[in-house]
Design an enzyme around this catalytic site. Structure first.
Site, PDB file in Angstrom:
ATOM      1  N   ASN A   8       0.882  -1.173   0.000  1.00 31.68           N
ATOM      2  CA  ASN A   8       0.000   0.000   0.000  1.00 31.68           C
ATOM      3  C   ASN A   8       0.919   1.223   0.000  1.00 31.68           C
ATOM      4  OD1 ASN A   8      -1.823   2.039   0.437  1.00 31.68           O
ATOM      5  ND2 ASN A   8      -2.849   1.049   2.164  1.00 31.68           N
ATOM      6  N   ARG A  89      -2.554  -2.087  -3.549  1.00 29.96           N
ATOM      7  CA  ARG A  89      -3.784  -1.312  -3.377  1.00 29.96           C
ATOM      8  C   ARG A  89      -3.733  -0.113  -4.331  1.00 29.96           C
ATOM      9  NH1 ARG A  89      -5.282   3.120   0.780  1.00 29.96           N
ATOM     10  NH2 ARG A  89      -7.522   3.197   0.471  1.00 29.96           N
ATOM     11  N   HIS A 178     -13.139   2.396  -0.229  1.00 30.80           N
ATOM     12  CA  HIS A 178     -13.164   1.348   0.799  1.00 30.80           C
ATOM     13  C   HIS A 178     -13.752   0.036   0.269  1.00 30.80           C
ATOM     14  CE1 HIS A 178     -13.415   4.538   4.251  1.00 30.80           C
ATOM     15  NE2 HIS A 178     -12.157   4.242   3.983  1.00 30.80           N
ATOM     16  N   ARG A 239     -12.801  15.142   7.456  1.00 35.59           N
ATOM     17  CA  ARG A 239     -13.539  15.509   6.250  1.00 35.59           C
ATOM     18  C   ARG A 239     -14.983  15.833   6.606  1.00 35.59           C
ATOM     19  NH1 ARG A 239     -11.772  10.305   3.669  1.00 35.59           N
ATOM     20  NH2 ARG A 239      -9.672  10.698   2.874  1.00 35.59           N
ATOM     21  N   GLU A 382      -8.065  -5.533   5.027  1.00 34.84           N
ATOM     22  CA  GLU A 382      -7.931  -5.166   3.610  1.00 34.84           C
ATOM     23  C   GLU A 382      -6.726  -5.849   2.964  1.00 34.84           C
ATOM     24  OE1 GLU A 382      -8.614  -0.968   4.957  1.00 34.84           O
ATOM     25  OE2 GLU A 382      -9.437  -0.759   2.954  1.00 34.84           O
TER      26      GLU A 382
END
Ligand code: AMP
Length: 398
Positions: A8, A89, A178, A239, A382
């Site tokens: 990643n 990823r 996601h 956010r 993940e």
């Protein structure tokens, strides 16, 4: 033993994990931070030990050299545990990638072409792929896209109501994010319920610093709360999530905010951080217990948005079999889960408060035995999902 290396790669960081696919267990993991900075922080975990050092790491190529040194010095040996594939990823696959894809030069070109849709992510993801392909030049590399799981969404749920030609020209639509986590969690949920994936309707609450909800019907994403970018939807750590777009016009006209300032405000200075001064749910919860009204109001806004999406997705699915909580907040905050599901007994959602408050590892149920909708905590993984998909894409899976 089949081993997969998962990568990643961020703008200034490189995360890696070496996974034994026979047992689906992690052999080693590491994180190299502040790539390109004065001194990079390098951490490697293997055999229950953590090894840390600092060094100058000028770019992603140098980061891979540092990673190889970590394996050589602290193990496991990559000669004895040679990866069969490298899984990467990648955040944005646009309308080009619908599943995991073995990387060649053309695929690299397509990922590069998608950079304008995810400027903060796809560039660094690609830098990682290029560096990794130079280091591991004789095994397949697979790109696993965060958006791929959501490519099953209908036009009705992914088009924005703006001029169609403008939207098409600039590829403006909801891509979601996601996806790797939503896929993993929805599949683990069906498995836990002991029912075929095709029959199970799940609302997945991936609530971490970044957060999104996904309505999964029979293993397919039908709605998700992140949009063209990860900014849309829930109130997150920093956010804003959903906001009236006219707020931006107003800030521009009245306060002279330009695009970088608006971007910073909404992506980095908003959400829980903007509302309360901290992006960490633990701090907010502690302050609420001390009677802090600002923290209480921030939490109320946060939970209100979660309930808004949960309600909407229960309608989209025509009811749900399960609600699955995952990621940092979802797995750990009994407070957020309790507030979100409070008063929903009329929908068949009954939280067992003692189970909700009990900390434990692994997948577990926190609803009452009588609850029609099962409420679960499903720790996401993940990296494992990327490794599984990488093996599948290369045809190496058993
Ligand atoms: P993630 O992005 O999935 O790593 O989630 C990180 C966030 O999870 C943190 O910013 C916290 O808000 C939240 N978090 C982590 N641990 C806890 C905890 N024990 N209780 C409540 N929230 C937590």
């Amino acid at each position: 033993m089949t081993v997969v290396l998962v990568i990643n790669s961020g703008s200034s960081s490189l995360k890696y994990q070496l996974i034994d696919m026979a047992t689906e267990s992690t052999l080693a993991s590491g994180l190299i931070e502040r790539i390109g900075g004065e001194r990079a922080a390098i951490a490697h975990r293997a055999a229950g030990e953590k090894h840390e050092r600092e060094a100058v790491i000028v770019d992603h190529d140098a980061a891979f050299v540092a990673m190889l040194r970590n394996f050589a010095e602290h193990g496991p040996s990559l000669d004895d545990h040679a990866p069969a594939a490298v899984g990467h990823r990648v955040v944005q696959g646009g309308r080009r990638f619908f599943g995991p894809t073995v990387v060649d030069d053309a695929v690299e070109g397509d990922i590069e072409e998608l950079i304008p849709l995810a400027p903060l992510h796809n560039g660094p993801n690609l830098a990682g792929i290029r560096a990794a392909r130079r280091v591991f030049d004789d095994i397949p590399h697979v790109a696993v896209f965060d958006t791929a799981f959501h490519t099953t969404m209908s036009d009705a749920s992914s088009l924005y109501a703006i001029d169609r030609e403008v939207a098409e020209k600039y590829r403006i639509r909801k891509y979601g994010a996601h996806g790797t986590s939503h896929k993993y969690v929805s599949e683990a949920t069906a498995e836990h319920l002991g029912r075929p994936l095709e029959e199970v309707r799940t609302v997945v609450m991936h609530i971490g610093n970044g957060a999104s909800v996904c309505a999964v019907d029979g293993g397919r994403s039908v709605e998700t709360s992140m949009g063209m970018t990860p900014l849309e939807g829930l109130v997150m750590g920093s956010r804003s999530g959903d906001i009236d777009p006219a707020v931006l016009f107003h800030l521009h006209r009245k306060a002279g905010y330009d695009v970088p300032a608006l971007d910073r405000l909404l992506n980095r200075e908003s959400g829980l951080l903007g509302l309360t001064g901290t992006n960490d749910v633990r701090d907010v919860t502690r302050r609420i217990a001390e009677g802090d009204e600002i923290a209480e109001t921030g939490m109320a806004v946060y939970v209100h948005r979660l309930r808004h999406y949960l309600g909407s997705y229960l309608v989209a699915l025509g009811g749900a079999d399960a609600i699955a909580w995952t990621a940092g907040v979802g797995e750990n905050s009994a407070e957020v889960r309790r507030r979100t599901l409070e008063g929903l007994e009329w929908l068949g959602i009954e939280l067992d408060h003692e189970r909700n408050e009990t900390r434990a590892d692994g997948i577990r149920e926190i609803s009452t035995d009588a609850s029609r909708v099962r409420v679960l905590i499903v720790p996401t993984n993940e990296e494992l999902e990327i490794a599984r998909q990488s093996l599948e894409a290369t045809g190496l899976a058993g």
